[in-house]
Scaffold this active site. Structure first.
Site, mmCIF file in Angstrom:
data_model
loop_
_atom_site.group_PDB
_atom_site.id
_atom_site.type_symbol
_atom_site.label_atom_id
_atom_site.label_comp_id
_atom_site.label_asym_id
_atom_site.label_seq_id
_atom_site.Cartn_x
_atom_site.Cartn_y
_atom_site.Cartn_z
ATOM 1 N N ASP A 139 4.434 -1.012 -0.511
ATOM 2 C CA ASP A 139 3.401 -0.655 0.459
ATOM 3 C C ASP A 139 3.850 -0.963 1.885
ATOM 4 O O ASP A 139 4.756 -1.771 2.119
ATOM 5 C CB ASP A 139 2.118 -1.426 0.139
ATOM 6 C CG ASP A 139 0.864 -0.685 0.577
ATOM 7 O OD1 ASP A 139 0.965 0.204 1.441
ATOM 8 O OD2 ASP A 139 -0.217 -0.986 0.047
ATOM 9 N N GLU A 171 6.081 1.623 6.682
ATOM 10 C CA GLU A 171 6.293 2.224 8.014
ATOM 11 C C GLU A 171 7.035 1.266 8.947
ATOM 12 O O GLU A 171 7.920 1.744 9.659
ATOM 13 C CB GLU A 171 4.947 2.608 8.677
ATOM 14 C CG GLU A 171 4.057 3.483 7.867
ATOM 15 C CD GLU A 171 3.188 2.674 6.917
ATOM 16 O OE1 GLU A 171 3.096 1.458 7.087
ATOM 17 O OE2 GLU A 171 2.628 3.275 5.997
ATOM 18 N N ASP A 181 -3.430 5.978 3.389
ATOM 19 C CA ASP A 181 -4.821 5.559 3.193
ATOM 20 C C ASP A 181 -5.745 6.568 3.863
ATOM 21 O O ASP A 181 -6.247 6.352 4.972
ATOM 22 C CB ASP A 181 -5.033 4.158 3.754
ATOM 23 C CG ASP A 181 -4.162 3.128 3.061
ATOM 24 O OD1 ASP A 181 -3.666 3.424 1.957
ATOM 25 O OD2 ASP A 181 -3.982 2.033 3.614
#
Length: 802
Positions: free
Chosen positions: A398, A401, A471
């Site tokens: 997760d 980025e 998300d």
């Protein structure tokens, strides 16, 4: 004057060229390199290198620069390509067997032409620029290159852009990886309906611009202009070139194509186990449960890679229980650590933590320097000790980025092991996933790596990542964007992509999953996800397990169960398509232009696509039953039994079978398809051969010894069925088998070829139940006992007339 060079017959000339670097043709001095030429023009040093007969690297630096770049994305070294060079006035022409490159000695303009001399793609005259830029006190440049496109040319790609249009013409994008109500995973690769692709190889924030005057890439930081031109003649050909340059996609385990259930998090090991138990009790297929964050405890212990949360007192018992239920477990890991973790302390000691605010704000959590190989090794050493050794099956990597909160401009100045953060920020997900994948490959060859991750960069397909779209908000508008977003992402060469079914944030609905308005959205989203590379239900603050949306007999429950079962029935087709992805650089989710480029009507269609080479998918992305006139979608009382319709375009050049009814339709027309709440428009291309697997509760429950094979007549066709051991790397050693099916439409004959290859546990004999599909036996998702013919196959070729 035309000078051939670098053929196998003139190695002596090559040696002389290398020893005497500067040559002259009609007085123009340039240097011939091993794979092309070097020159100087307009204050720039220019290199043109052929990496293959179809791919060319263009590399420009301010003159007399000593900078040499090593790509993070491109792993291929140049082939020994037979080339010739010719001077035609101001133009130097370099030719391979497949491609011609024209270099203007005065302006520096580079053009790419086919062998007939027709321009495919071209730079703009004087289109290269280096603007001075100060990067954390260092004097460098912002490089920019402008190109010219034809007026009617459509282009695609650029990664995960969360836009609603398919064609990326007339856009301006600031390309930096980020998460903001959806993931933005920018990849500076475009490809064109003219059959070429371009990769702008720069990792800093980059502005892409296309307008009537030019198309351009401009990066904030760079000592060079570095791009790769790839001529594939088709979309598949371009993707093959991308993968040749940046790496092939490995095979994923068979179970990864089954159904995944997740929540924003399961709060205890008891809760996680109960979900698996409930699916098995209901008889609804499930292959993987995902344990999301906070199994490690408080934020200060963020990503400790241990089950420090007291609600997980016996993690090995939980993992073993899931395995005993014939399911897999994937677990969340992050590229950041809380200040109380051992990893944080060790990384801080090696100066490998980034001093900017990341998610979550509490606990002093910091992202780590993935560009540092020692830091990546430390990460995976802890991973192996805490989680890999317990038998975890897959990794949810997760925030790759990574999340970056506050003061970005200042934070870009921080150093990394490879320069400033600004100079490499977009490659963070590539390097973060590289560490996890390579560790898994080193740890064991018995279990294939599978990484579900939130961001990506060029070349990431080689690290077994399945990227999800972030998300995202639970709205129809967002669902509509997912289709062209996923297709454009796939066109950058990374074939595995998916979304949170039903969206992540349910801010817009009262009553959450019990709200029928939301269930309409969820149902349509679920139908769409059945035809992506991962069927995975997930969301924040809600429980989306099938039994929380209703009970058997409720349309929401029944539709979800129907599409889970359809997904499992399609596993032989999906797994064989995955082999084409790995072995032949194919794509699973295919923009219509990939297969029907001559039909210009498809160039701007972003709400339909091909799933493999056979299925035309047209997701329902507008509400049919409930519309909101207020800020909140209130629980409605509409009649969901009413049948609505949706327009579907059938590309020309093929006949099409309605999957549900068997009705045959001509291509080149828009039709209205009835779409009751449990139907997604699906059409099968004539000439398709589609194997259907048995009804199962998990992917490997039954052997494929009794398969239904549907033949969709109307033209000749073929299909290669692939099988292996499902979850190890022995296929890389040749331990797999293929069976080729060929349909001759004129003679109505199916040829099943000799089985090629073998692997341990392979079936020696099997039954194929053959169905010749037509409107009289339209069978949809239901398997039939009304076979056209039933045959036994023992690996030797058979011809069957139907």
């Amino acid at each position: 004057m035309k000078v051939p060079f670098f053929s196998k017959a003139n190695l002596l000339l090559l040696a002389i060229t290398v020893c005497s670097p500067w040559m002259s043709i009609s007085g123009q001095i340039f240097q011939r390199s091993l794979h092309g030429i070097k020159s100087n023009v307009q204050g720039l040093d220019v290199q043109i290198e052929f990496y293959s007969p179809n791919s060319v690297r263009v590399y420009k630096t301010p003159e007399n620069s000593s900078y040499t770049k090593k790509s993070l994305s491109v792993i291929k070294t140049p082939d020994q390509v037979e080339l010739s060079v010719d001077e035609q006035g101001d133009i130097i022409v370099i030719e391979s067997n497949n491609l011609q490159v024209n270099y203007n000695k005065k302006t520096g303009k580079i053009s790419f032409l086919d062998k007939q001399g027709k321009i495919i793609f071209t730079e703009k005259d004087y289109g290269a620029q280096f603007s001075p830029f100060t990067d954390a006190g260092n004097q460098t440049y912002s490089p920019r290159q402008a190109f010219l496109l034809e007026k009617e040319e459509a282009i695609y790609g650029l990664g995960q852009t969360q836009t609603s249009q398919m064609n990326q013409r007339n856009q301006k994008m600031y390309m930096r990886q980020k998460q903001h109500e959806g993931g933005y995973a920018y990849i500076p690769i475009i490809q064109s309906t003219k059959g070429y692709g371009l990769f702008w190889d720069n990792y800093s924030p980059t502005t892409f611009t296309d307008n009537p005057q030019e198309m351009a890439f401009e990066s904030e930081v760079g000592e060079c202009i570095d791009y790769y031109f790839m001529y594939g003649t088709s979309a598949d050909g371009v993707i093959a070139q991308i993968r040749e340059l940046t790496g092939q996609a490995p095979m994923y385990p068979l179970w990864s194509y089954g159904f995944f259930q997740s929540r924003e998090r399961y709060k205890s090991q008891k809760e996680t186990m109960e979900v698996v138990d409930k699916y098995r009790e209901l008889g609804v297929p499930l292959d993987c449960i995902i344990q999301d964050w906070q199994y490690w405890g408080p934020d200060s212990n963020w990503n400790s890679m241990n089950f420090d949360n007291p609600e997980f007192p016996e993690p090995q018992k939980m993992i073993d229980h899931i395995h005993e239920k014939n399911a897999k477990i994937m677990i969340s890991i992050w590229a950041s650590f809380g200040q109380d973790t051992k990893q944080y302390k060790d990384l801080k000691a090696m100066n490998a933590l980034f001093d900017f605010i990341t998610w979550p704000r509490n606990g002093g959590v910091r992202a780590y320097d993935v560009y540092n190989p020692k830091a990546r090794k430390l990460f995976t050493d802890y991973l192996n000790k805490g989680l890999t050794s317990k038998g975890i099956d897959g990794w949810w990597t997760d925030s790759t980025e990574p999340d970056h909160l506050d003061a970005e401009d200042k934070d870009f100045d921080i150093p990394t092991a490879m320069g400033t953060y600004r100079s490499v920020v977009n490659a963070y997900p590539l390097m973060a996933n590289k560490g996890v994948y390579e560790n898994q490959r080193n740890y064991t060859s018995d279990k294939r790596a599978l990484l579900l991750t939130r961001s990506a960069f060029a070349g990431q397909q080689r690290y077994a990542t399945n990227i999800w779209s972030g998300d995202i908000r639970s709205t129809w508008e967002v669902l509509k964007k997912q289709v062209p977003t996923g297709l454009n992402f796939s066109l950058t060469g990374i074939p595995y992509w998916n979304t949170d079914i039903g969206g992540f944030f349910l801010w817009d609905y009262e009553g959450e999953v019990a709200n029928k308005a939301y269930q309409e959205l969820y149902t349509r989203w679920f139908q769409y996800a059945t035809f992506t590379t991962m069927q995975r239900s997930h969301g924040s603050g809600v429980s989306k397990e099938i039994y929380n949306l209703g009970k058997k007999g409720d349309w929401s429950y029944d539709s979800e169960e129907k599409y889970i079962n359809l997904r499992y029935a399609l596993l032989p087709y999906i797994y064989s398509t995955a082999w084409q992805v790995t072995n032949n650089a194919s794509s699973m989710m295919r923009a219509l232009y990939m297969d029907f480029n001559t039909d210009t009507n498809v160039h701007n269609i972003g709400n339909q696509y091909m799933f493999g080479k056979s299925f035309l998918v047209a997701p329902v992305t507008d509400p049919m039953y409930v519309s909101s006139t207020e800020n909140k979608w209130k629980n409605p009382k509409e009649n969901f039994s009413t049948i609505k319709t949706q327009n579907v375009y059938l590309p020309e050049g093929s006949k099409w079978f309605d999957f549900w009814t068997g009705e045959t339709l001509n291509g080149g027309q828009t039709i209205q398809k009835e779409v009751p709440i449990d139907i997604i428009p699906l059409y099968i291309r004539a000439g398709s051969i589609v194997p259907f697997g048995p009804k199962v509760q998990y992917s490997t429950q039954k052997n494929w010894d009794n398969l239904e094979v549907r033949i969709y007549p109307g033209t000749d066709g073929e299909f290669v069925m692939y099988e292996d051991e499902n979850d190890n790397y022995n296929y890389e050693k040749g331990l797999y088998s293929t069976i080729k099916f060929e349909w001759n439409d004129a003679t109505q004959t199916l040829t099943i070829g000799d089985r090629n290859g073998a692997f341990p546990g392979m079936l020696k004999s099997r039954t194929f139940n053959l169905i010749l599909v037509d409107a009289k036996n339209g069978i949809g998702s239901q398997q039939s006992d009304k076979f056209t013919k039933k045959i036994t196959y023992n690996g030797k070729a058979k011809k069957v007339k139907l």
